[in-house]
Design an enzyme around this catalytic site. Structure first.
Site, mmCIF file in Angstrom:
data_model
loop_
_atom_site.group_PDB
_atom_site.id
_atom_site.type_symbol
_atom_site.label_atom_id
_atom_site.label_comp_id
_atom_site.label_asym_id
_atom_site.label_seq_id
_atom_site.Cartn_x
_atom_site.Cartn_y
_atom_site.Cartn_z
ATOM 1 N N TYR A 58 0.804 -1.222 0.000
ATOM 2 C CA TYR A 58 0.000 0.000 0.000
ATOM 3 C C TYR A 58 0.839 1.275 0.000
ATOM 4 O O TYR A 58 0.291 2.373 -0.072
ATOM 5 C CB TYR A 58 -0.948 0.017 1.196
ATOM 6 N N HIS B 81 -4.693 6.044 -1.374
ATOM 7 C CA HIS B 81 -5.386 5.870 -0.094
ATOM 8 C C HIS B 81 -4.446 6.088 1.093
ATOM 9 O O HIS B 81 -4.903 6.305 2.211
ATOM 10 C CB HIS B 81 -5.979 4.468 -0.041
ATOM 11 N N PHE C 230 -5.985 -1.158 9.523
ATOM 12 C CA PHE C 230 -6.560 -1.008 8.189
ATOM 13 C C PHE C 230 -7.606 0.098 8.209
ATOM 14 O O PHE C 230 -8.194 0.423 9.242
ATOM 15 C CB PHE C 230 -7.095 -2.325 7.619
ATOM 16 N N ASN D 252 -10.659 0.659 7.320
ATOM 17 C CA ASN D 252 -12.043 0.518 7.779
ATOM 18 C C ASN D 252 -12.182 0.424 9.291
ATOM 19 O O ASN D 252 -13.294 0.487 9.807
ATOM 20 C CB ASN D 252 -12.695 -0.696 7.126
ATOM 21 N N ASN E 82 -14.402 5.292 4.196
ATOM 22 C CA ASN E 82 -14.560 4.293 5.256
ATOM 23 C C ASN E 82 -13.699 4.567 6.484
ATOM 24 O O ASN E 82 -14.097 4.240 7.603
ATOM 25 C CB ASN E 82 -14.296 2.891 4.712
#
Length: 182
Positions: free
Chosen positions: A14, A19, A64, A66, A112
């Site tokens: 990532y 993001h 993470f 969320n 989220n």
């Protein structure tokens, strides 16, 4: 004391993704202001330092995206932080790449990470919205935000300006902050 939260996802896959711009900005703040290295806690990385005589904590939730609200709530509750002293830095697909907006409160707009934070501490905290734009091709928005920046070097100067001038936002001078970074 202020808490600056950079949103992102843990893991090398990532790194440098749209993001993860929150992680990228927080890492740059850490480096610019000579904070100590991040320490690993159960579900976040944390460091602290001083910016213009104010104690600042930087965190990167490692739960993470969320589930970002869990570590943010832990720290907010432990230190009894006012929501006025919490800044969340996150990607915003509704803003063009490189556009920045500062906002207090409001909806998650489908993000989220913000939804999770809102569910744990409410939504009346500060947000630094970093525009990442939307895909120009047929990719879904989810695939796009999890993809790496095609020209990260185009974003680097803006990230560095945010780090250099974050003290203005923390002092409540959002107009000067925005004027110096755009």
């Amino acid at each position: 004391m202020h808490l600056i939260v950079g949103l992102g996802n843990p893991g090398s896959q990532y790194e440098l993704t749209h993001h993860n711009i929150g992680f990228i900005v927080v890492d740059t703040i850490c480096k610019y202001w000579n904070f100590h290295s991040f320490s690993k806690k159960a579900d976040y990385l944390i460091t602290s330092g001083i910016i213009n005589d104010n104690k600042i904590m930087l965190i990167k939730p490692y739960s993470f995206m969320n589930n970002s609200g869990i570590p943010v709530a832990k720290i907010q509750n432990f230190y009894k932080l006012s929501l006025d002293n919490i800044v969340v830095i996150h990607d915003d697909a509704d803003l063009e790449l490189g556009r920045i907006k500062v906002k207090k409160g409001g909806s998650s707009a489908g993000h989220n990470g913000l939804k999770s934070i809102d569910s744990f501490i409410g939504n009346d905290y500060w947000r630094l919205r970093f525009g990442v734009g939307r895909p120009e091709d047929q990719r879904s928005l989810a695939d796009y935000v999890l993809s790496k920046f095609s020209n990260f070097y185009n974003v680097t100067p803006l990230v560095e300006k945010i780090a250099k001038n974050i003290h203005l936002m923390l002092q409540g001078d959002n107009t000067a902050f925005i004027n110096l970074i755009v």
